[in-house]
Design an enzyme around this catalytic site. Structure first.
Site, PDB file in Angstrom:
ATOM      1  N   ARG A   1      93.183   3.224 -20.978  1.00  0.00           N
ATOM      2  CA  ARG A   1      92.076   2.295 -21.143  1.00  0.00           C
ATOM      3  C   ARG A   1      91.498   2.359 -22.553  1.00  0.00           C
ATOM      4  NH1 ARG A   1      90.181   1.915 -15.496  1.00  0.00           N
ATOM      5  NH2 ARG A   1      88.427   0.526 -15.287  1.00  0.00           N
TER       6      ARG A   1
ATOM      7  N   ARG B   1      80.897  -1.609  -4.236  1.00  0.00           N
ATOM      8  CA  ARG B   1      80.900  -0.461  -5.147  1.00  0.00           C
ATOM      9  C   ARG B   1      79.677  -0.514  -6.065  1.00  0.00           C
ATOM     10  NH1 ARG B   1      86.859  -0.339  -7.717  1.00  0.00           N
ATOM     11  NH2 ARG B   1      85.604   0.101  -9.542  1.00  0.00           N
TER      12      ARG B   1
ATOM     13  N   ARG C   1      80.828  -2.982 -18.126  1.00  0.00           N
ATOM     14  CA  ARG C   1      82.255  -2.675 -17.986  1.00  0.00           C
ATOM     15  C   ARG C   1      83.120  -3.693 -18.737  1.00  0.00           C
ATOM     16  NH1 ARG C   1      82.994  -2.717 -11.931  1.00  0.00           N
ATOM     17  NH2 ARG C   1      85.067  -1.844 -12.275  1.00  0.00           N
TER      18      ARG C   1
ATOM     19  N   LYS D   1      94.500  -6.802 -10.987  1.00  0.00           N
ATOM     20  CA  LYS D   1      95.533  -5.787 -11.285  1.00  0.00           C
ATOM     21  C   LYS D   1      95.766  -4.846 -10.112  1.00  0.00           C
ATOM     22  CE  LYS D   1      92.518  -3.242 -14.374  1.00  0.00           C
ATOM     23  NZ  LYS D   1      91.925  -2.237 -13.508  1.00  0.00           N
TER      24      LYS D   1
ATOM     25  N   ARG E   1      83.419  -8.724  -4.486  1.00  0.00           N
ATOM     26  CA  ARG E   1      84.351  -7.689  -4.008  1.00  0.00           C
ATOM     27  C   ARG E   1      83.678  -6.715  -3.036  1.00  0.00           C
ATOM     28  NH1 ARG E   1      88.090  -4.432  -8.184  1.00  0.00           N
ATOM     29  NH2 ARG E   1      86.199  -3.385  -8.887  1.00  0.00           N
TER      30      ARG E   1
END
Ligand code: AMP
Length: 208
Positions: free
Chosen positions: A88, A154, A165, A13, A122
């Site tokens: 969210r 991260r 998550r 996204k 990532r």
């Protein structure tokens, strides 16, 4: 053009959001980016957010709702905006709906295994914020192609946080699909970046 891009972590996204705002010249409002900036600047909002983000939890609705409404009240949002990572939860969607009505909600769908694989790979540039991953690897490991900054992983992309998550996404965010009903545009997030963007552009051309 008032739009939302939603989908689980690693659905692409952020990548699609960047392409949309570049093409359609609307502000990109990423709640994750605003919260991370507040954490880096050590603001009171950042201190509250850090307690939750470090655990892979959502930041409380009231905090995020106020933050978004303040941002949407700025002049550059008058002609439209793209929301990335917000709403969210159902409470956030209801708060947004009372404030302003979004026209389209792009839902990028990917299976959990794909999310985990993508998030584990990532890396982000510590200088310019550019994101690298499986589909867009850096030319030199650990170094940003654009500015030569150092790439980092991260904290919330560590394996144990990813599962928290994703669970949070399925429980809290997926119910928004029912809330938005006909405004939802379903997209297959496992397709190549260009193919997904083409489908989005087709819908957005209809809004111009
Ligand atoms: P993101 O970069 O969108 O994955 O966001 C990183 C983290 O910021 C999330 O895991 C949450 O802890 C927090 N966050 C971002 N957006 C929201 C939101 N709309 N509501 C609550 N927490 C959020």
């Amino acid at each position: 053009m008032k739009i939302v891009v939603m989908g689980p972590q690693g659905s692409g996204k952020g990548t699609q959001a960047e392409r949309i705002v570049k093409e359609y010249k609307i502000p990109h409002i990423s709640t994750g980016d605003i919260l991370r900036k507040n954490i880096a600047d050590k603001t009171p909002l950042g201190k509250t957010a850090k307690l939750h983000i470090d655990k892979g939890e959502l930041v409380p609705d009231a905090v995020v709702n106020d933050m978004v409404q303040e941002r949407l009240g700025k002049k550059d949002c008058k002609k439209g905006y793209l929301l990335d990572g917000y709403p969210r939860t159902l409470n956030q969607a209801k708060a947004l709906e009372r404030y302003d009505k979004v026209e389209k909600v792009f839902l990028l769908e990917v299976p959990d295994e794909v999310s985990v694989r993508r998030l584990s790979a990532r890396r982000q540039c510590s200088t310019c914020g550019k994101i690298f991953g499986i589909d867009i690897p850096p030319k030199r490991e650990g170094v940003c192609d654009s500015c030569k900054g150092r790439l980092f992983q991260r904290d919330d992309d560590m394996p144990e946080k990813i599962n928290t998550r994703l669970k949070e996404y399925h429980k809290e965010t997926e119910p928004l699909v029912g809330f938005y009903g006909k405004r939802i545009v379903r997209l297959d997030g496992t397709k190549p970046i260009d193919a997904v963007f083409k489908e989005i552009a087709k819908v957005l051309e209809g809004l111009r």
